[in-house]
Design a protein around this motif. Structure first.
Motif, PDB file in Angstrom:
ATOM      1  N   HIS A  17      94.129 -88.040 -34.327  1.00 31.03           N
ATOM      2  CA  HIS A  17      93.035 -88.136 -35.279  1.00 31.03           C
ATOM      3  C   HIS A  17      91.719 -87.799 -34.576  1.00 31.03           C
ATOM      4  O   HIS A  17      91.615 -87.853 -33.350  1.00 31.03           O
ATOM      5  CB  HIS A  17      92.955 -89.551 -35.874  1.00 31.03           C
ATOM      6  CG  HIS A  17      94.230 -90.009 -36.513  1.00 31.03           C
ATOM      7  ND1 HIS A  17      94.630 -89.609 -37.764  1.00 31.03           N
ATOM      8  CD2 HIS A  17      95.206 -90.845 -36.045  1.00 31.03           C
ATOM      9  CE1 HIS A  17      95.798 -90.156 -38.054  1.00 31.03           C
ATOM     10  NE2 HIS A  17      96.166 -90.918 -37.037  1.00 31.03           N
ATOM     11  N   GLY A  18      90.725 -87.443 -35.376  1.00 32.87           N
ATOM     12  CA  GLY A  18      89.391 -87.206 -34.850  1.00 32.87           C
ATOM     13  C   GLY A  18      89.324 -86.047 -33.874  1.00 32.87           C
ATOM     14  O   GLY A  18      89.955 -85.004 -34.059  1.00 32.87           O
ATOM     15  N   SER A  19      88.551 -86.254 -32.788  1.00 33.73           N
ATOM     16  CA  SER A  19      88.357 -85.188 -31.801  1.00 33.73           C
ATOM     17  C   SER A  19      89.657 -84.838 -31.077  1.00 33.73           C
ATOM     18  O   SER A  19      89.858 -83.685 -30.671  1.00 33.73           O
ATOM     19  CB  SER A  19      87.282 -85.598 -30.795  1.00 33.73           C
ATOM     20  OG  SER A  19      87.679 -86.750 -30.072  1.00 33.73           O
ATOM     21  N   ASP A  20      90.547 -85.827 -30.912  1.00 33.76           N
ATOM     22  CA  ASP A  20      91.834 -85.553 -30.262  1.00 33.76           C
ATOM     23  C   ASP A  20      92.643 -84.533 -31.077  1.00 33.76           C
ATOM     24  O   ASP A  20      93.261 -83.622 -30.525  1.00 33.76           O
ATOM     25  CB  ASP A  20      92.642 -86.843 -30.097  1.00 33.76           C
ATOM     26  CG  ASP A  20      92.034 -87.785 -29.069  1.00 33.76           C
ATOM     27  OD1 ASP A  20      91.277 -87.287 -28.203  1.00 33.76           O
ATOM     28  OD2 ASP A  20      92.303 -88.992 -29.129  1.00 33.76           O
ATOM     29  N   LEU A  21      92.615 -84.709 -32.393  1.00 37.06           N
ATOM     30  CA  LEU A  21      93.312 -83.772 -33.273  1.00 37.06           C
ATOM     31  C   LEU A  21      92.673 -82.391 -33.204  1.00 37.06           C
ATOM     32  O   LEU A  21      93.372 -81.374 -33.121  1.00 37.06           O
ATOM     33  CB  LEU A  21      93.289 -84.297 -34.710  1.00 37.06           C
ATOM     34  CG  LEU A  21      93.873 -83.361 -35.784  1.00 37.06           C
ATOM     35  CD1 LEU A  21      95.332 -83.045 -35.498  1.00 37.06           C
ATOM     36  CD2 LEU A  21      93.706 -83.969 -37.169  1.00 37.06           C
ATOM     37  N   SER A  22      91.339 -82.352 -33.216  1.00 37.85           N
ATOM     38  CA  SER A  22      90.637 -81.064 -33.186  1.00 37.85           C
ATOM     39  C   SER A  22      90.953 -80.288 -31.916  1.00 37.85           C
ATOM     40  O   SER A  22      91.266 -79.089 -31.962  1.00 37.85           O
ATOM     41  CB  SER A  22      89.124 -81.297 -33.287  1.00 37.85           C
ATOM     42  OG  SER A  22      88.797 -81.952 -34.490  1.00 37.85           O
ATOM     43  N   TRP A  23      90.900 -80.975 -30.777  1.00 33.88           N
ATOM     44  CA  TRP A  23      91.160 -80.276 -29.520  1.00 33.88           C
ATOM     45  C   TRP A  23      92.633 -79.918 -29.366  1.00 33.88           C
ATOM     46  O   TRP A  23      92.968 -78.883 -28.760  1.00 33.88           O
ATOM     47  CB  TRP A  23      90.684 -81.105 -28.336  1.00 33.88           C
ATOM     48  CG  TRP A  23      89.221 -80.885 -28.089  1.00 33.88           C
ATOM     49  CD1 TRP A  23      88.204 -81.743 -28.377  1.00 33.88           C
ATOM     50  CD2 TRP A  23      88.621 -79.705 -27.551  1.00 33.88           C
ATOM     51  NE1 TRP A  23      86.993 -81.175 -28.057  1.00 33.88           N
ATOM     52  CE2 TRP A  23      87.225 -79.928 -27.536  1.00 33.88           C
ATOM     53  CE3 TRP A  23      89.115 -78.503 -27.081  1.00 33.88           C
ATOM     54  CZ2 TRP A  23      86.325 -78.966 -27.063  1.00 33.88           C
ATOM     55  CZ3 TRP A  23      88.230 -77.541 -26.601  1.00 33.88           C
ATOM     56  CH2 TRP A  23      86.860 -77.777 -26.599  1.00 33.88           C
ATOM     57  N   ALA A  24      93.515 -80.732 -29.912  1.00 31.02           N
ATOM     58  CA  ALA A  24      94.938 -80.384 -29.875  1.00 31.02           C
ATOM     59  C   ALA A  24      95.198 -79.107 -30.666  1.00 31.02           C
ATOM     60  O   ALA A  24      96.000 -78.250 -30.249  1.00 31.02           O
ATOM     61  CB  ALA A  24      95.785 -81.531 -30.426  1.00 31.02           C
ATOM     62  N   MET A  25      94.523 -78.960 -31.795  1.00 32.41           N
ATOM     63  CA  MET A  25      94.686 -77.748 -32.596  1.00 32.41           C
ATOM     64  C   MET A  25      94.074 -76.538 -31.889  1.00 32.41           C
ATOM     65  O   MET A  25      94.622 -75.432 -31.926  1.00 32.41           O
ATOM     66  CB  MET A  25      94.062 -77.939 -33.982  1.00 32.41           C
ATOM     67  CG  MET A  25      94.785 -78.969 -34.834  1.00 32.41           C
ATOM     68  SD  MET A  25      94.187 -79.064 -36.547  1.00 32.41           S
ATOM     69  CE  MET A  25      94.791 -77.515 -37.222  1.00 32.41           C
ATOM     70  N   ILE A  26      92.925 -76.751 -31.226  1.00 35.82           N
ATOM     71  CA  ILE A  26      92.303 -75.651 -30.480  1.00 35.82           C
ATOM     72  C   ILE A  26      93.218 -75.196 -29.348  1.00 35.82           C
ATOM     73  O   ILE A  26      93.435 -73.989 -29.143  1.00 35.82           O
ATOM     74  CB  ILE A  26      90.927 -76.083 -29.930  1.00 35.82           C
ATOM     75  CG1 ILE A  26      89.930 -76.240 -31.082  1.00 35.82           C
ATOM     76  CG2 ILE A  26      90.409 -75.071 -28.905  1.00 35.82           C
ATOM     77  CD1 ILE A  26      88.590 -76.806 -30.664  1.00 35.82           C
ATOM     78  N   VAL A  27      93.756 -76.165 -28.605  1.00 40.01           N
ATOM     79  CA  VAL A  27      94.673 -75.820 -27.511  1.00 40.01           C
ATOM     80  C   VAL A  27      95.900 -75.090 -28.043  1.00 40.01           C
ATOM     81  O   VAL A  27      96.382 -74.116 -27.438  1.00 40.01           O
ATOM     82  CB  VAL A  27      95.095 -77.094 -26.748  1.00 40.01           C
ATOM     83  CG1 VAL A  27      96.233 -76.797 -25.783  1.00 40.01           C
ATOM     84  CG2 VAL A  27      93.906 -77.691 -26.000  1.00 40.01           C
ATOM     85  N   SER A  28      96.392 -75.506 -29.196  1.00 36.96           N
ATOM     86  CA  SER A  28      97.591 -74.893 -29.776  1.00 36.96           C
ATOM     87  C   SER A  28      97.337 -73.457 -30.217  1.00 36.96           C
ATOM     88  O   SER A  28      98.136 -72.559 -29.936  1.00 36.96           O
ATOM     89  CB  SER A  28      98.073 -75.729 -30.966  1.00 36.96           C
ATOM     90  OG  SER A  28      98.467 -77.019 -30.555  1.00 36.96           O
TER      91      SER A  28
END
Length: 554
Positions: free
Chosen positions: A233-244
């Protein structure tokens, strides 16, 4: 006497009038592709990407994203966005190949210099040789499943290989068989190998859809992964999607760099444009979606998700399967063998062939270079690389930084520095007054930009290998394609503004400003009537350019 005779036998056919310097720059496979070999049309580029996308790596591309904590639809969205973003970069770098019908090693000369380009070509060629071995190793796994579906006793073959080899007799036999059947495909030139991709574009998707339906029927549904929510959730989700999505982009860095190789065979420039722009995100997204559903269904069938389609097919052969199951596994695994073969030829052997030709044009052509890649791919024992997946993944991520910096320089050179203007004859000339001679054949503007694009990611790469680094450096490295490409592009453009090279124009126009006959071209002339700026460059406004017998399809 014997040495001279042997050298003459090993040499590629060439014009005896060529000087030693010209022999380092010119060969039949480096010259602009003639009209008779410009056979790739829209359907061929679409078939190429259908064929290239259908392989084991693409099938599993969403697995790491879901294991990272994304839901299936978030992972699939990342695939769409990632490949949708990288497609324009690929089309942009393919443009000079489609217009002037020259391959990546020759296009690289325009920005890095006629001798400076050799380092970039070596980088891409080395990567292609390593990847050839890795894809062949995966193809060997497909071969093992296919042979096991015919002869279940395959698993009982006694091992006679030492533990230090990293493999066993059965696995090496399957790898070698795949490696062996790949050799005839290397023989065919680029303008005819398109038929292999057409075959693969029919067989591989048919098998993939069959596998897709079979798993859903066997699991009585699509499985639990489809209903599994995101754990981030939150920034963790955003960066996980960016990394993906960045992993999708990095996966294409090699093909972005050598995009001119296939575009040089385009029947018309538009065939290498919109068809690739649409086909890349569409084909990779469809294959990854099939992989998600099949793996989700496997969790119902076996109690755990099996992300590799090869491992899943192998599981189907356990516990005395029926003849129908064995036939289904044989058909699908055979299709995967064709898929891996096509991917290895398109992404690796042809790329290595084009690159090695430029490194030693007197002795190597595209065909010989492909066979060199096959030999290197065998000698590096690629199954050992795949065992240490973390180290290998880190290596590949680092290499995408090198390639994105090269692409940044090349695209900026074509679209923003010389704005489509070429002097094709200068690409094969060691004369110091040529556009691409720069300083002793090396363009230091390009190398300064190239190094800058690498340096911005160095600290983050250290963090990826286990060192403690600032979070900002990690974030920069996670976007390494954009940071490497962006910094190298901006630096290269700025240096060209500060120190203008010959042939820098203010208006975009795709035209060849050569004058004369290409060395070693056997009478292939590229003449223009240009006045007065074709030597010094600058604003071509008011310059009359008339293409008389050009390599450019008008």
């Amino acid at each position: 006497m014997v040495a001279s005779w042997l050298i003459s036998k090993l040499e590629i056919r060439h014009d005896k009038a060529l000087t030693r310097s010209q022999l380092l720059l010119t060969s039949e496979d480096l010259l602009p592709v003639g009209p008779e070999k410009q056979t790739w049309d829209t359907i061929n580029f679409v078939a190429f990407w259908i064929a290239d996308s259908f392989n084991v790596n693409t099938w599993m591309i969403a697995s790491s994203m879901i294991q990272l904590g994304l839901s299936w639809w978030q992972a699939w969205l990342c695939v769409w966005i990632g490949y949708g973003i990288v497609a324009p970069f690929l089309v942009a770098n393919a443009r000079p190949g489609a217009i002037f019908h020259v391959t990546f090693p020759v296009v690289a000369r325009t920005s890095f210099g006629i001798w400076g380009s050799l380092w970039c070509v070596f980088n891409r060629g080395a990567m292609a040789c390593i990847w050839y071995g890795v894809q062949a190793s995966i193809g060997g796994d497909c071969m093992k499943v296919m042979l096991r579906s015919i002869w279940p006793s395959l698993n009982n073959i006694p091992n006679t290989m030492p533990a230090s080899s990293g493999t066993n007799t059965r696995d090496f036999m399957c790898f070698f068989l795949f490696w062996l059947i790949s050799l005839p495909a290397i023989w065919f030139p680029i303008h005819t190998i398109r038929h292999l991709f057409t075959l693969k574009a029919i067989v591989a998707p048919t098998a993939g859809i069959t596998f897709f339906v079979w798993c859903i029927v066997r699991a009585n549904g699509v499985g639990p992964i489809i209903h599994q929510p995101s754990t981030l959730h939150g920034s963790d989700l955003s960066w996980a999607m960016i990394v993906s999505l960045m992993s999708c982009i990095s996966n294409m860095a090699t093909l972005v760099t050598n995009a001119p190789d296939f575009a040089s065979r385009a029947r018309r420039p538009s065939a290498a444009g919109l068809p690739q722009l649409l086909a890349v995100p569409l084909t990779f997204s469809i294959v990854s979606f099939i992989g998600i559903i099949v793996s989700s269904s496997s969790q119902v069938i076996f109690g755990e998700p099996v992300w590799s389609p090869v491992d899943l097919l192998d599981r189907f052969l356990d516990d005395n399967p029926s003849h129908a199951t064995r036939f289904g596994v044989w058909f699908i695994s055979t299709a995967f063998i064709i898929a891996q073969l096509g991917t290895n030829i398109s992404a690796n052997s042809i790329s290595a062939g084009c690159d090695l030709t430029a490194l030693l044009p007197r002795f190597i052509n595209i065909r010989r270079g492909g066979y060199v890649a096959a030999i290197v791919g065998l000698c590096i024992l690629p199954w050992n690389l795949l065992k240490s997946s973390n180290s290998f993944t880190s290596y590949l991520s680092a290499y995408s930084v090198f390639l994105s910096s090269i692409a940044g320089v090349m695209i900026t050179e074509y679209f923003f520095v010389r704005k489509g203007h070429y002097r094709v004859a200068d690409l094969y000339s060691p004369r110091s007054d040529g556009w691409y001679y720069y300083t002793f054949g090396v363009n230091f503007r390009a190398y300064a930009a190239y190094v800058a694009g690498i340096l911005i990611n160095v600290v983050g790469f250290a963090g990826a290998t286990g060192r403690t680094v600032p979070l900002a450096a990690t974030r920069i490295y996670q976007m390494s394609f954009f940071t490497g490409f962006g910094v190298s592009s901006l630096m290269y453009y700025s240096l060209n503004v500060a120190f203008p090279p010959p042939g820098r124009f203010k208006h975009f126009k795709e035209v060849d400003l050569s004058g004369g006959e290409l060395p070693g071209s056997r009478g292939h002339e590229v003449w223009v009537d240009a006045e007065p700026n074709e030597k010094s460059g600058g604003d071509e406004k008011g310059t009359r350019v008339e293409v008389v017998n050009s390599v450019i399809p008008v």
